[in-house]
Design an enzyme around this catalytic site. Structure first.
Site, PDB file in Angstrom:
ATOM      1  N   ARG A 128      -2.110  -5.892  -8.050  1.00 36.50           N
ATOM      2  CA  ARG A 128      -0.962  -6.742  -7.726  1.00 36.50           C
ATOM      3  C   ARG A 128      -0.760  -7.838  -8.741  1.00 36.50           C
ATOM      4  O   ARG A 128       0.352  -8.211  -9.073  1.00 36.50           O
ATOM      5  CB  ARG A 128      -1.144  -7.382  -6.343  1.00 36.50           C
ATOM      6  CG  ARG A 128      -1.080  -6.392  -5.209  1.00 36.50           C
ATOM      7  CD  ARG A 128      -1.634  -6.990  -3.955  1.00 36.50           C
ATOM      8  NE  ARG A 128      -3.039  -7.354  -4.141  1.00 36.50           N
ATOM      9  CZ  ARG A 128      -3.749  -8.066  -3.308  1.00 36.50           C
ATOM     10  NH1 ARG A 128      -3.192  -8.540  -2.220  1.00 36.50           N
ATOM     11  NH2 ARG A 128      -5.019  -8.322  -3.539  1.00 36.50           N
TER      12      ARG A 128
ATOM     13  N   HIS B 291       0.843  -1.207   0.000  1.00 33.48           N
ATOM     14  CA  HIS B 291       0.000   0.000   0.000  1.00 33.48           C
ATOM     15  C   HIS B 291       0.876   1.254   0.000  1.00 33.48           C
ATOM     16  O   HIS B 291       0.617   2.210  -0.724  1.00 33.48           O
ATOM     17  CB  HIS B 291      -0.878   0.051   1.262  1.00 33.48           C
ATOM     18  CG  HIS B 291      -1.946  -0.995   1.355  1.00 33.48           C
ATOM     19  ND1 HIS B 291      -2.060  -1.853   2.420  1.00 33.48           N
ATOM     20  CD2 HIS B 291      -2.966  -1.314   0.515  1.00 33.48           C
ATOM     21  CE1 HIS B 291      -3.106  -2.646   2.253  1.00 33.48           C
ATOM     22  NE2 HIS B 291      -3.679  -2.347   1.096  1.00 33.48           N
TER      23      HIS B 291
ATOM     24  N   SER C 243      -2.965  -7.879   3.298  1.00 36.84           N
ATOM     25  CA  SER C 243      -3.135  -7.636   4.730  1.00 36.84           C
ATOM     26  C   SER C 243      -3.401  -8.948   5.462  1.00 36.84           C
ATOM     27  O   SER C 243      -2.885  -9.164   6.565  1.00 36.84           O
ATOM     28  CB  SER C 243      -4.287  -6.656   4.958  1.00 36.84           C
ATOM     29  OG  SER C 243      -4.010  -5.449   4.305  1.00 36.84           O
TER      30      SER C 243
ATOM     31  N   LYS D  92     -18.273  -5.165   8.818  1.00 36.87           N
ATOM     32  CA  LYS D  92     -17.064  -5.979   8.729  1.00 36.87           C
ATOM     33  C   LYS D  92     -16.314  -5.976  10.062  1.00 36.87           C
ATOM     34  O   LYS D  92     -16.327  -4.989  10.790  1.00 36.87           O
ATOM     35  CB  LYS D  92     -16.156  -5.378   7.638  1.00 36.87           C
ATOM     36  CG  LYS D  92     -15.522  -6.440   6.754  1.00 36.87           C
ATOM     37  CD  LYS D  92     -14.778  -5.806   5.607  1.00 36.87           C
ATOM     38  CE  LYS D  92     -13.446  -6.499   5.426  1.00 36.87           C
ATOM     39  NZ  LYS D  92     -12.669  -5.942   4.329  1.00 36.87           N
TER      40      LYS D  92
HETATM   41  N1  COA Z   1      -0.257  -3.932  -1.626  1.00 40.11           N
HETATM   42  C1  COA Z   1      -0.605  -4.841  -0.700  1.00 40.11           C
HETATM   43  N2  COA Z   1      -1.855  -5.304  -0.560  1.00 40.11           N
HETATM   44  C2  COA Z   1      -2.784  -4.799  -1.363  1.00 40.11           C
HETATM   45  C3  COA Z   1      -2.505  -3.853  -2.341  1.00 40.11           C
HETATM   46  C4  COA Z   1      -1.162  -3.418  -2.461  1.00 40.11           C
HETATM   47  N3  COA Z   1      -0.803  -2.517  -3.363  1.00 40.11           N
HETATM   48  N4  COA Z   1      -3.646  -3.552  -2.994  1.00 40.11           N
HETATM   49  C5  COA Z   1      -4.591  -4.300  -2.442  1.00 40.11           C
HETATM   50  N5  COA Z   1      -4.078  -5.057  -1.467  1.00 40.11           N
HETATM   51  C6  COA Z   1      -4.778  -6.072  -0.651  1.00 40.11           C
HETATM   52  C7  COA Z   1      -5.066  -5.646   0.743  1.00 40.11           C
HETATM   53  O1  COA Z   1      -3.969  -5.955   1.575  1.00 40.11           O
HETATM   54  C8  COA Z   1      -6.287  -6.464   1.065  1.00 40.11           C
HETATM   55  O2  COA Z   1      -5.881  -7.749   1.439  1.00 40.11           O
HETATM   56  P1  COA Z   1      -6.836  -8.730   2.283  1.00 40.11           P
HETATM   57  O3  COA Z   1      -7.992  -9.070   1.408  1.00 40.11           O
HETATM   58  O4  COA Z   1      -5.941  -9.838   2.556  1.00 40.11           O
HETATM   59  O5  COA Z   1      -7.245  -7.975   3.519  1.00 40.11           O
HETATM   60  C9  COA Z   1      -7.014  -6.558  -0.286  1.00 40.11           C
HETATM   61  O6  COA Z   1      -6.025  -6.301  -1.255  1.00 40.11           O
HETATM   62  C10 COA Z   1      -8.073  -5.525  -0.499  1.00 40.11           C
HETATM   63  O7  COA Z   1      -7.856  -4.459   0.368  1.00 40.11           O
HETATM   64  P2  COA Z   1      -7.983  -2.929   0.094  1.00 40.11           P
HETATM   65  O8  COA Z   1      -7.120  -2.486  -1.026  1.00 40.11           O
HETATM   66  O9  COA Z   1      -7.747  -2.279   1.391  1.00 40.11           O
HETATM   67  O10 COA Z   1      -9.419  -2.747  -0.431  1.00 40.11           O
HETATM   68  P3  COA Z   1     -10.773  -3.280   0.120  1.00 40.11           P
HETATM   69  O11 COA Z   1     -11.210  -4.394  -0.775  1.00 40.11           O
HETATM   70  O12 COA Z   1     -10.760  -3.528   1.555  1.00 40.11           O
HETATM   71  O13 COA Z   1     -11.676  -2.015  -0.113  1.00 40.11           O
HETATM   72  C11 COA Z   1     -12.804  -0.342  -1.422  1.00 40.11           C
HETATM   73  C12 COA Z   1     -11.862  -1.517  -1.385  1.00 40.11           C
HETATM   74  C13 COA Z   1     -12.746   0.501  -0.163  1.00 40.11           C
HETATM   75  C14 COA Z   1     -12.367   0.521  -2.587  1.00 40.11           C
HETATM   76  C15 COA Z   1     -14.221  -0.873  -1.695  1.00 40.11           C
HETATM   77  O14 COA Z   1     -14.526  -1.924  -0.809  1.00 40.11           O
HETATM   78  C16 COA Z   1     -15.278   0.186  -1.575  1.00 40.11           C
HETATM   79  O15 COA Z   1     -15.350   1.084  -2.371  1.00 40.11           O
HETATM   80  N6  COA Z   1     -16.145   0.082  -0.550  1.00 40.11           N
HETATM   81  C17 COA Z   1     -17.184   1.051  -0.262  1.00 40.11           C
HETATM   82  C18 COA Z   1     -18.556   0.541  -0.659  1.00 40.11           C
HETATM   83  C19 COA Z   1     -18.817   0.761  -2.104  1.00 40.11           C
HETATM   84  O16 COA Z   1     -18.761   1.856  -2.622  1.00 40.11           O
HETATM   85  N7  COA Z   1     -19.147  -0.328  -2.790  1.00 40.11           N
HETATM   86  C20 COA Z   1     -19.406  -0.315  -4.194  1.00 40.11           C
HETATM   87  C21 COA Z   1     -18.143  -0.308  -4.973  1.00 40.11           C
HETATM   88  S1  COA Z   1     -18.481  -0.242  -6.676  1.00 40.11           S
END
Ligand code: COA
Length: 172
Positions: free
Chosen positions: A98, A25, A136, A49
């Site tokens: 990724r 990140h 994560s 969550k």
């Molecule tokens: N390096 C390391 N890990 C990464 C990464 C990077 N560059 N990019 C993504 N990840 C990993 C995270 O570690 C996480 O791992 P995990 O699943 O093991 O916990 C996973 O990818 C996803 O995490 P994150 O990037 O934090 O995104 P998320 O899926 O938790 O949230 C949002 C994404 C916030 C953009 C999305 O859920 C959202 O928009 N939510 C709001 C509700 C909404 O609008 N919904 C409709 C969307 S169209």
């Protein structure tokens, strides 16, 4: 209300759960900060969550880890991302990719967000190869079993993970 992309392109929002923040990140944040005038890293607080770290803990981790980046701001949101992006009058979302496995989910989100507000673009940065395996959950699993995550997360996060799992072990 739609926002004119030409007027506000220099500001981007990088949303995520950051439970916890990883070096992957951080790599995305640093590269975005290098290319845009202002980066808002926004922590999702999804009430349905269960997170390992509270919203405040996730915000603190980010604040400590990006203090060297003067154009990065830490914020939080709940509900729909697009509502938050509109509220901020921003028109660009940044996400990291990724591996190919991220692509389908990210593409669907980008298309859905674009349907909700056609003026908002999603920009993908390809993760640095050394972080393409990182997530994560992986970090939590390794740290939970006492493994070394020092090359995967910022120092502050490593300490927070150690503290969390030690507290858990001691039944606090
Ligand atoms: N390096 C390391 N890990 C990464 C990464 C990077 N560059 N990019 C993504 N990840 C990993 C995270 O570690 C996480 O791992 P995990 O699943 O093991 O916990 C996973 O990818 C996803 O995490 P994150 O990037 O934090 O995104 P998320 O899926 O938790 O949230 C949002 C994404 C916030 C953009 C999305 O859920 C959202 O928009 N939510 C709001 C509700 C909404 O609008 N919904 C409709 C969307 S169209």
């Amino acid at each position: 209300m739609f926002i004119d992309l030409k007027e506000t392109i220099l500001e981007v929002i990088y949303p995520g759960s950051f439970d916890p923040l990883t070096n992957g990140h951080l790599d995305i944040i640093e590269r975005a900060a290098d290319k845009f005038e202002r980066v808002i890293v926004s922590v999702l607080n999804n009430q349905k969550k269960t997170y390992l770290f509270s919203l405040q803990e996730r915000i603190d981790m980010l604040k400590k880890s990006v203090s060297h980046l003067k154009n990065v701001e830490i914020d939080n949101f709940d509900g729909l991302l697009i509502d938050y992006v509109n509220e901020k009058k921003c028109c660009m979302i940044i996400r990291g990719l990724r591996a190919v496995s991220d692509f389908e989910y990210e593409m669907l989100m980008a298309i859905a967000n674009k349907k909700l507000n056609p003026c908002v673009e999603t920009l993908f940065l390809v993760s640095a190869s050394e972080y393409s395996f990182l997530s994560s959950s992986l970090v939590k699993e390794i740290s939970g079993f006492g493994g070394d995550v020092s090359s995967m997360v910022p120092k502050y996060v490593e300490k927070a993970l150690n503290k969390k799992f030690r507290e858990e072990k001691n039944g606090k």
